[in-house]
Scaffold this active site. Structure first.
Site, mmCIF file in Angstrom:
data_model
loop_
_atom_site.group_PDB
_atom_site.id
_atom_site.type_symbol
_atom_site.label_atom_id
_atom_site.label_comp_id
_atom_site.label_asym_id
_atom_site.label_seq_id
_atom_site.Cartn_x
_atom_site.Cartn_y
_atom_site.Cartn_z
ATOM 1 N N ALA A 104 9.996 -3.200 -0.872
ATOM 2 C CA ALA A 104 10.593 -4.517 -0.665
ATOM 3 C C ALA A 104 10.110 -5.425 -1.793
ATOM 4 C CB ALA A 104 10.175 -5.068 0.690
ATOM 5 N N GLY A 147 9.165 -0.023 1.253
ATOM 6 C CA GLY A 147 10.534 -0.118 1.752
ATOM 7 C C GLY A 147 11.461 0.878 1.071
ATOM 8 N N GLU A 150 11.068 3.944 2.983
ATOM 9 C CA GLU A 150 11.689 3.706 4.299
ATOM 10 C C GLU A 150 13.221 3.765 4.213
ATOM 11 O OE1 GLU A 150 9.427 0.046 4.774
ATOM 12 O OE2 GLU A 150 8.486 0.895 6.546
ATOM 13 N N GLU A 170 1.781 -0.405 1.643
ATOM 14 C CA GLU A 170 1.721 -1.758 2.210
ATOM 15 C C GLU A 170 0.300 -2.205 2.518
ATOM 16 O OE1 GLU A 170 3.953 0.560 3.019
ATOM 17 O OE2 GLU A 170 5.941 -0.337 3.287
HETATM 18 N N1 CO8 Z 1 8.406 -6.113 -5.665
HETATM 19 C C1 CO8 Z 1 8.670 -6.965 -6.684
HETATM 20 N N2 CO8 Z 1 8.571 -6.597 -7.971
HETATM 21 C C2 CO8 Z 1 8.188 -5.326 -8.229
HETATM 22 C C3 CO8 Z 1 7.910 -4.415 -7.221
HETATM 23 C C4 CO8 Z 1 8.041 -4.845 -5.876
HETATM 24 N N3 CO8 Z 1 7.854 -4.040 -4.837
HETATM 25 N N4 CO8 Z 1 7.542 -3.243 -7.797
HETATM 26 C C5 CO8 Z 1 7.618 -3.426 -9.106
HETATM 27 N N5 CO8 Z 1 8.002 -4.693 -9.395
HETATM 28 C C6 CO8 Z 1 8.189 -5.307 -10.698
HETATM 29 C C7 CO8 Z 1 6.865 -5.632 -11.344
HETATM 30 O O1 CO8 Z 1 6.375 -6.864 -10.859
HETATM 31 C C8 CO8 Z 1 7.262 -5.685 -12.786
HETATM 32 O O2 CO8 Z 1 7.912 -6.914 -13.035
HETATM 33 P P1 CO8 Z 1 7.432 -7.855 -14.280
HETATM 34 O O3 CO8 Z 1 7.759 -7.038 -15.495
HETATM 35 O O4 CO8 Z 1 8.279 -9.066 -14.124
HETATM 36 O O5 CO8 Z 1 5.972 -8.058 -14.116
HETATM 37 C C9 CO8 Z 1 8.303 -4.600 -12.903
HETATM 38 O O6 CO8 Z 1 8.763 -4.367 -11.590
HETATM 39 C C10 CO8 Z 1 7.746 -3.301 -13.451
HETATM 40 O O7 CO8 Z 1 6.647 -2.947 -12.658
HETATM 41 P P2 CO8 Z 1 5.225 -2.520 -13.263
HETATM 42 O O8 CO8 Z 1 4.976 -3.203 -14.556
HETATM 43 O O9 CO8 Z 1 4.204 -2.696 -12.203
HETATM 44 O O10 CO8 Z 1 5.482 -0.969 -13.543
HETATM 45 P P3 CO8 Z 1 4.421 0.197 -13.605
HETATM 46 O O11 CO8 Z 1 5.131 1.375 -14.152
HETATM 47 O O12 CO8 Z 1 3.180 -0.243 -14.307
HETATM 48 O O13 CO8 Z 1 4.012 0.487 -12.077
HETATM 49 C C11 CO8 Z 1 4.450 0.808 -9.721
HETATM 50 C C12 CO8 Z 1 4.945 1.013 -11.166
HETATM 51 C C13 CO8 Z 1 3.236 1.686 -9.466
HETATM 52 C C14 CO8 Z 1 5.590 1.257 -8.814
HETATM 53 C C15 CO8 Z 1 4.099 -0.665 -9.496
HETATM 54 O O14 CO8 Z 1 5.170 -1.480 -9.934
HETATM 55 C C16 CO8 Z 1 3.840 -1.015 -8.056
HETATM 56 O O15 CO8 Z 1 2.758 -0.723 -7.557
HETATM 57 N N6 CO8 Z 1 4.799 -1.692 -7.387
HETATM 58 C C17 CO8 Z 1 4.632 -2.147 -6.003
HETATM 59 C C18 CO8 Z 1 4.732 -0.993 -5.035
HETATM 60 C C19 CO8 Z 1 4.521 -1.496 -3.640
HETATM 61 O O16 CO8 Z 1 3.462 -1.978 -3.286
HETATM 62 N N7 CO8 Z 1 5.554 -1.374 -2.802
HETATM 63 C C20 CO8 Z 1 5.522 -1.821 -1.428
HETATM 64 C C21 CO8 Z 1 6.098 -3.187 -1.339
HETATM 65 S S1 CO8 Z 1 5.880 -3.884 0.247
HETATM 66 C C22 CO8 Z 1 7.112 -3.176 1.162
HETATM 67 O O17 CO8 Z 1 7.904 -2.416 0.716
HETATM 68 C C23 CO8 Z 1 7.100 -3.575 2.575
HETATM 69 C C24 CO8 Z 1 8.281 -3.043 3.286
HETATM 70 C C25 CO8 Z 1 8.225 -3.550 4.618
HETATM 71 C C26 CO8 Z 1 9.464 -3.717 5.250
HETATM 72 C C27 CO8 Z 1 10.603 -3.180 4.614
HETATM 73 C C28 CO8 Z 1 11.737 -3.861 5.054
HETATM 74 C C29 CO8 Z 1 12.571 -3.328 5.944
#
Ligand code: CO8
Length: 296
Positions: A104, A147, A150, A170
């Site tokens: 998400a 998400g 999911e 999460e």
């Molecule tokens: N949300 C918003 N932006 C994101 C997300 C995210 N989940 N994941 C990546 N991005 C963005 C980064 O902020 C970045 O943007 P910017 O260049 O503007 O800083 C861009 O995508 C590229 O990401 P990274 O530079 O971090 O890329 P890397 O290759 O270094 O890393 C990862 C890749 C490991 C995937 C890393 O981006 C990461 O850890 N992302 C977050 C993963 C995460 O924690 N996901 C869970 C989110 S919470 C959730 O899903 C809750 C769901 C609950 C309910 C669902 C609804 C029904």
């Protein structure tokens, strides 16, 4: 015995209810009308027809397909129209090579208050995807996290590329999964493995996911969509109402006990004898020819 008109109406509405996915009591229509309206441009997804399959591609590459409200809105709009398109049998859902979806959108939700989350039933609408009666094949490359994992688990079959990574991170953000990560994941891979992912926030790779039963097969990354489309077109070559009945009946296994499940299965099996496609399928076998299903 005379029944009141309102009682009769209620009963006939129940009988005419469309096939429901097991996870819902309000299924999305199977083939309410011919024609689509889904092949258009969306802000965050690409929607293309591939023979009898609708290919939906999450298209927010800069944010690794983080599932913002706009992506979910587009997905729900497209799948609602696809559900009504008689010429589409199956949906393939995919992302990019780097990410199916990285969860998400954290930036979009980080400042929400409890009252906002609770009163709007935040993310409840994602469940619409699980209610689609037509089979969904997920073609997953790269990250399927939070998400994203999911959403993937709302699909019926998952084809994973060798570079796929799965997890429910999460807990690292101070929350828990909110759209099936604590429920569908347990049913998919069992309690201990699901607990490990949910409690450590760690990831598993494609090989492990296949071993654990989270995905049905692993293929070279560059072929994931192609393999998914091939499988989807094979499924779409069968009778559409039969495929939907099969999907609904398998999904019922997650919610019913064995005796209820077997009864449900038998009754659905019986009901298929009302279809021309049953006569055609069995007739074609006996006459040693290929069946021509008409979705009737
Ligand atoms: N949300 C918003 N932006 C994101 C997300 C995210 N989940 N994941 C990546 N991005 C963005 C980064 O902020 C970045 O943007 P910017 O260049 O503007 O800083 C861009 O995508 C590229 O990401 P990274 O530079 O971090 O890329 P890397 O290759 O270094 O890393 C990862 C890749 C490991 C995937 C890393 O981006 C990461 O850890 N992302 C977050 C993963 C995460 O924690 N996901 C869970 C989110 S919470 C959730 O899903 C809750 C769901 C609950 C309910 C669902 C609804 C029904």
């Amino acid at each position: 015995m005379m029944l009141a008109r309102s009682t009769l109406l209620r009963r006939s509405r129940l009988l005419l209810r469309p096939l429901a996915s097991s996870s819902s009591t309000t299924a999305r229509p199977l083939t309410a009308a011919a024609g689509g309206g889904w092949e258009k441009s969306y802000e965050f997804i690409l929607a293309e027809r591939k023979d009898k399959v609708a290919l939906l591609t999450l298209n927010r590459p800069k944010a690794l397909n983080a599932l913002c409200n706009g992506i979910i809105r587009d997905l729900i709009e497209a799948t609602t129209h696809i559900a009504r398109d008689d010429s589409v049998g199956v949906i393939v859902l995919t992302g990019s090579t780097k990410a199916f979806a990285a969860g998400a959108d954290i930036k979009e939700m980080k400042d929400k208050t409890f009252v906002e989350a609770f009163s709007t039933n935040m993310f409840e609408e994602w469940g619409q995807i699980a209610k689609v009666a037509k089979p969904i094949v997920a073609a997953v490359n790269g990250y399927a996290l939070g998400g994203g994992c999911e959403l993937m688990m709302m699909a019926d079959i998952v084809i994973a590329g060798e570079n796929a990574k799965f997890g429910q991170p999460e807990i690292t953000l101070g929350v828990i999964p909110g759209c099936g990560g604590t429920q569908r994941l347990v049913r998919a891979i069992g309690k201990s493995k699901a607990m490990e992912l949910v409690l450590t926030g760690g990831m598993i790779d494609a090989k492990q996911a296949e071993k654990d039963g989270l995905v049905s097969k692993v293929v070279p990354t560059e072929t994931t969509v192609e393999v998914a489309l091939e499988m989807a077109n094979k499924i779409a070559s069968f009778s559409l109402p039969v495929a939907a009945a099969a999907k609904e009946t398998v999904n019922a296994a997650f919610e019913l006990n064995l005796a209820e499940g077997l009864r449900f299965e038998r009754r659905i099996f019986h009901s298929l004898f009302a279809l021309s496609d049953q006569k055609e399928g069995m007739g074609a076998f006996v006459e040693k020819r290929k069946p021509k299903f008409t979705n009737t």
